[in-house]
Structures are given as C-alpha cells and as structure tokens.
Scaffold this active site. Structure first.
Site, PDB file in Angstrom:
ATOM      1  N   GLU A 229       0.734  -1.049   0.141  1.00 55.01           N
ATOM      2  CA  GLU A 229      -0.057  -0.089  -0.002  1.00 55.01           C
ATOM      3  C   GLU A 229       0.997   1.320  -0.078  1.00 55.01           C
ATOM      4  OE1 GLU A 229      -3.397   2.196   2.507  1.00 55.01           O
ATOM      5  OE2 GLU A 229      -2.908   0.435   3.136  1.00 55.01           O
ATOM      6  N   LYS A 361      -8.372 -15.055  15.909  1.00 56.21           N
ATOM      7  CA  LYS A 361      -8.540 -14.952  14.658  1.00 56.21           C
ATOM      8  C   LYS A 361     -10.042 -14.538  14.215  1.00 56.21           C
ATOM      9  CE  LYS A 361      -4.659 -17.589  13.283  1.00 56.21           C
ATOM     10  NZ  LYS A 361      -3.938 -18.816  12.965  1.00 56.21           N
ATOM     11  N   ASP A 437       1.662 -14.271  12.557  1.00 57.46           N
ATOM     12  CA  ASP A 437       0.428 -14.902  11.912  1.00 57.46           C
ATOM     13  C   ASP A 437      -0.350 -13.829  11.362  1.00 57.46           C
ATOM     14  OD1 ASP A 437      -1.726 -16.069  11.103  1.00 57.46           O
ATOM     15  OD2 ASP A 437      -1.739 -17.713  12.566  1.00 57.46           O
ATOM     16  N   HIS A 535      -2.387  10.392  -1.319  1.00 58.51           N
ATOM     17  CA  HIS A 535      -2.588   9.046  -2.015  1.00 58.51           C
ATOM     18  C   HIS A 535      -2.412   9.115  -3.371  1.00 58.51           C
ATOM     19  CE1 HIS A 535      -3.604   5.812   0.804  1.00 58.51           C
ATOM     20  NE2 HIS A 535      -3.758   6.803   1.782  1.00 58.51           N
TER      21      HIS A 535
END
Ligand code: ADP
Length: 550
Positions: A229, A361, A437, A535
């Site tokens: 990104e 998660k 993770d 951006h």
C-alpha cells in the site's frame, strides 16, 4: 469437463514405483478387440474401393453415366464412406496428436495416449514448458495423473526445492495456467517444511519499507513494514518523526497471556456448573497449574475463566508463553488439564479443544475486554509546534476529528475494538515483515486511539490502547531468513536468554509505537484535508521519481 479432476486410480501399494497404467481410450468402448475392428474396417474400405473402381471402369467403357447407381454400388459407396470415417477418426487424431507431441517436445507417452481420447482443444499445456530432466518429467506426469499425491513429493524426493519445482510444473499442466512471475528460486524450502507452509510452489514477494527512527521508551527502532500500500510507510515515517521531535513515546505492558478455551459438555447444566466452580476455586489452582505447565518450560498458567451455555462449559485458560506467540504451547497445556479432569469428571465430554471463547482470529468482545497476547498502552505528548510544522495541522483539529471519527463514528458503526483510524494497516505490515501470523491481525489490531489537548490546550496527548497484540519471536514464520532479519533489525530476534518473554513483549511495544505514529500521521492528513492528495502522490505510479520528492 473439469480438467483439474484427476482420473480415478485404484490405490496400489506399489504406486510410487510402478509405471502409470494407460489411461482409458475411446477404443475401449468397442465391442470387439481393437485389432479385429481395425482389420474389418480396413478390409471393407479397400474391397469396396476396389469394387467401385472396377465398376467405374466398366461404366466408362460401356458409356453408362457414372451417377446412375445400382443397389450394390449404392451400398458400396455407403460402406466406403463409413469405413473412411472410422479410419480417419482412429488414425487421424493420433496422427495429428503425434505432430503436436513432437512440436511440444513435452508430452510423454502416457500423456499422448491419454490425450488421444480427449479433444485436443481442452488439453491444458504450460505456456512456456521448461526443458526438464527425464526423471523429473516422469514424476511430473505421475503427479498430473494423480498417481503420486502432490503433498507427498517432499518425503518421496527428499529434496524440498525439487518437490516445489515439480509440484509447480504439475500445477501448470493441470490447470493450463502459467505461474510465471511467482518466483521459485532463491527460497529455502527446507525451512518451511513441517512448520510454515505445505505444498509450496513458490513464494510471494512483498516489499519491505522502513519507518523510523521510532523513539520508544528511550530507544530508537527502525521499523520494518511489509506492504504494497503506497503511502503507508511514508505516513508512518512522518508520525515517527513527529514523535521523535516531541521526545519520544512511552509504552507500558499491561498484561501478557495467551488463551485457549475448549468446550466441554455434560448431561446437565448442574454438572457443567460443578466443573466451573471446581476450576475457579483458588484451592484447585496450584494443582491445575502443575498439570498445565508440564506442556513447556515457558508455559505458566495465569488464570481460568469459565462461561456456561446450558450444559456446555467454555473454559478460557490464560498462560504466559515466553517469547512464543504461544498457541501451540497453550493448546498442549489445555490438553494436559483436560486429560487430568477426566479423572475428576469422567462424564465430561470434550467437544473441542477450541470452543471460540479463546478467541483466535475472529473479532470478539472477550479479547477486547479481557485481552489476549500482549495488552499494551502507548502514549506521547506532542507540542503544538510539532503538530503544526511536521503534521501540518492543529491540536484542536486533531482532538475534534478523533472524537467525531475514532470515537463517535466508530460507535455509530457498532465497532468492536475499531476505535482507531488504521491500526490494522501498521499491525499487518509489521506482522508480515516479522513473521507473525497475519490472520491474528484481526484481534491484534483492536485499538482505541485517544487524543486530548493538554498544557492549556497548546499540546496534544495521544495514546493507543491495544489489548490483544499476539506476537512471538520464536516459532512459526519468525525463523525464516527474511522475517528473522527484520526481527534482528529490531533487536528482538529469537528467544531472549536473559529474560524469556522480553523479546516478544518488546516487539508488541514496537507494534503499538508504530500504530501510534500511523494514527498521528493519518489523522493529521485527514484533519488537514491532505489524505486524497497524498494518496494520489504515493499510490499512483510515476516513472519520474524526482516528482515524488517534490
Ligand atoms: P507457538 O506456541 O507460538 O505456536 P511454537 O510451539 O512453534 O510456538 O514455538 C515455541 C517453541 O520454542 C517451544 O518448543 C519452546 O520450548 C521453544 N522456545 C525456546 N525458547 C523460548 C522462549 N524464550 N520462549 C518461548 N518458547 C521458547
């Protein structure tokens, strides 16, 4: 027809070494043996051809028009056409196929036989078939045919790189799609065996940028961030700069404990309650700890919390796990306790070692309220000057935006742990770079960002409170070369010898400090109305790199 489907094969004890049986052919459907059918059609074709030529000559001699046919001639013409179609169908496709096989230089005998019964247009082929050694070519074909399971290549070949290479080629042939661009070489496939990834065919490259120095608890850190990104690293870097100019951030570890919550069932709610009281009785804690802690020299049971749903009991164990993120460790400890509990509660039915009250998660209030992994709070005070010069905004604008966006806006959205601008961005990037993770980004990104004007409204107090940062510096992906290098950069590589657990705790602090920097910068960009502009500058590729610096 689904070309990915492998032809079913009877399991054979010698399947790894025996030659692949021939694939079914269209001729299998014929009622007579192949040689007999071919013989009949050959004989028919040539005899009727001879008959018709003979008749044709006679007609020319006797001046009879050629198109005037007797019944026997008509039958002969039909037989000729039928036998011609059969012979063309049988030999013609093989003939065409043999040409394709030759030009490919690829498809081996088994495959050619198989292809002869399948229309050529649907046979998948790699776009750029490489020249492979004969032994590899044979293994690839056996994987494609399903004779060798793809997952067994590592154990069969005893060479992880070769296994990945063969699997990759077989994949391309099975799917008919190229994976060109996905690198194969330059990776240690032995390092991931049995630990990080099964059935590898390559690896994905993610660029790593550096934000910093992040001045945190009096020390400087260069923070590695793996992301695609644009703007993210630059923005976090700007936040680090503002924090540095303000004397740094302070991070406090509030709690450190990984959780696992099995679900067990009884025949009555009364019995489930009895186990709850047993587990939560302080008198039993020492015994349970001894049983639990046998799982590892680093696992230390901290507490047990229970929740009941009817006759089902959810038992949330929490333990310290040293420098490991700890899921394996805590699960082993829980298993020890469940085995032990069977003596006291033989009617207990263990439904699952994880009953989602853990909660791993998934966004869940239990982690947000109780914490999971490392619970930290990180703060900094920025002078109005720094806010103006580096962040190009003002203290009141930031405070107002934080209240209306991160607090009120998130409340209106019904957020669960999402009272922040983009904590997940920084958490994921640091997680990827350091071998965490990535799925645990879900709860690790829980964060409430607070901003307040202090010192008579001149300066800004900002904090991020993150109750469930799940990180480790040993185990999982942390031991891989690239990830390990990033941990090394932060000075938290591997297990801490002096104080087990301090490396992973420091990593959690760095994550929170980086989130603080990221929050500062993004909130400032929004407050100053610069978000879209920046951006456009960093997310839209410009070949002229000098323009980026302007
Ligand atoms: P996890 O529990 O996070 O899944 P693993 O079980 O894969 O982690 O890795 C932890 C392993 O590392 C355990 O076998 C443990 O004994 C070992 N280990 C060595 N040093 C440490 C340490 N300082 N903290 C935690 N575990 C350690």
């Amino acid at each position: 027809m689904d070309m990915r489907r492998r032809p079913p094969k009877p399991p054979s004890p010698h399947s790894a070494t025996s030659k692949s049986p021939a694939a079914p052919r269209a001729s299998d459907a014929l009622p007579l043996p192949l040689f007999l059918t071919n013989g009949i059609f050959f004989t028919l074709f040539f005899s009727v051809a001879y008959f018709l030529l003979h008749r044709w000559r006679e007609k020319i001699r006797s001046s009879v028009p050629l198109h005037v046919l007797t019944l026997s001639e008509l039958a002969a013409v039909l037989s000729l056409i039928a036998s011609f179609i059969y012979l063309l169908g049988f030999f013609g496709i093989d003939f065409v196929q043999s040409f394709i096989s030759k030009s490919d230089g690829e498809i081996d005998e088994d495959r050619a036989i198989h292809c002869s019964s399948i229309p050529d247009s649907i046979i998948p082929k790699p776009e750029n078939p490489p020249n492979l050694p004969e032994d590899e070519e044979e293994i690839i074909n056996r994987v494609v045919s399903g004779e060798i399971p793809s997952y067994s290549l590592e154990s069969k070949l005893g060479d992880c790189f070769k296994a990945a290479k063969i699997r990759r080629e077989a994949l391309q042939r099975q799917t008919g799609r190229s994976v060109e661009g996905l690198p194969l070489e330059g990776f240690d496939y032995e390092a991931i065996l049995g630990q990080c990834c099964e059935m590898p065919v390559g690896y994905v490259q993610i660029p790593v940028g550096i934000a910093g120095p992040l001045l945190l608890n009096g020390r400087e850190y260069s923070v590695p961030m793996a992301t695609t990104e644009g703007c993210l690293v630059a923005s976090t870097n700007r936040g680090c700069k503002a924090i540095y100019a303000s004397g740094g951030a302070v991070c406090v570890l509030l709690r450190d404990g990984m959780t696992r919550a099995p679900v067990v069932r009884f025949s009555s709610a009364k019995r489930a309650s009895e186990l709850k009281f047993f587990l939560e009785d302080p008198l039993n804690f020492d015994t349970l700890s001894v049983v639990f802690n046998k799982s590892s020299r680093f696992a230390r049971l901290q507490d047990i919390k229970c929740a009941i749903a009817g006759k089902n009991l959810y038992i949330r164990f929490r333990c310290s796990t040293g420098d490991a993120m700890g899921m394996n460790m805590v699960s082993k400890g829980v298993q020890n306790v469940l085995d032990y509990l069977h003596n006291e509660f033989p009617d207990m039915d263990v439904i699952g070692i994880s009953g989602n009250f853990c909660s791993d998660k998934k966004p869940a209030a239990v982690n947000w309220i109780e914490g999971r992994g490392k619970s930290v709070v990180c703060e900094a005070v920025l002078s109005g000057d720094v806010v103006a010069k580096i962040l190009k905004t003002t203290v009141p604008a930031l405070v107002e935006l934080n209240m209306l966006k991160n607090l009120t806006g998130s409340a209106i959205a019904g957020a669960l742990g999402g009272f922040n601008a983009h904590a997940a961005n920084i958490v994921s990037a640091v997680f990827l770079a350091t071998g965490q993770d990535p799925a645990q980004n879900v709860e690790s990104s829980h964060c409430i960002t607070m901003m307040e004007a202090v010192n008579d409204g001149k300066d800004l107090h900002i904090s991020v409170t993150m109750p469930s940062i799940e990180v480790g510096t040993v185990g999982g992906g942390t031991q891989l070369a690239s990830q390990s290098a990033c941990l090394n950069l932060l000075g938290v590589k591997g297990a801490s010898k002096e104080s087990p657990g301090s490396n992973s705790q420091l990593l959690a602090a760095v994550v929170a400090g980086s989130v603080l920097a990221g929050e500062l910068s993004l909130m400032s960009a929004i407050a100053a109305g610069q978000l879209v502009k920046s951006h456009m500058k960093y997310n839209r590729s410009s070949r002229d790199i000098t323009r980026l610096g302007s």
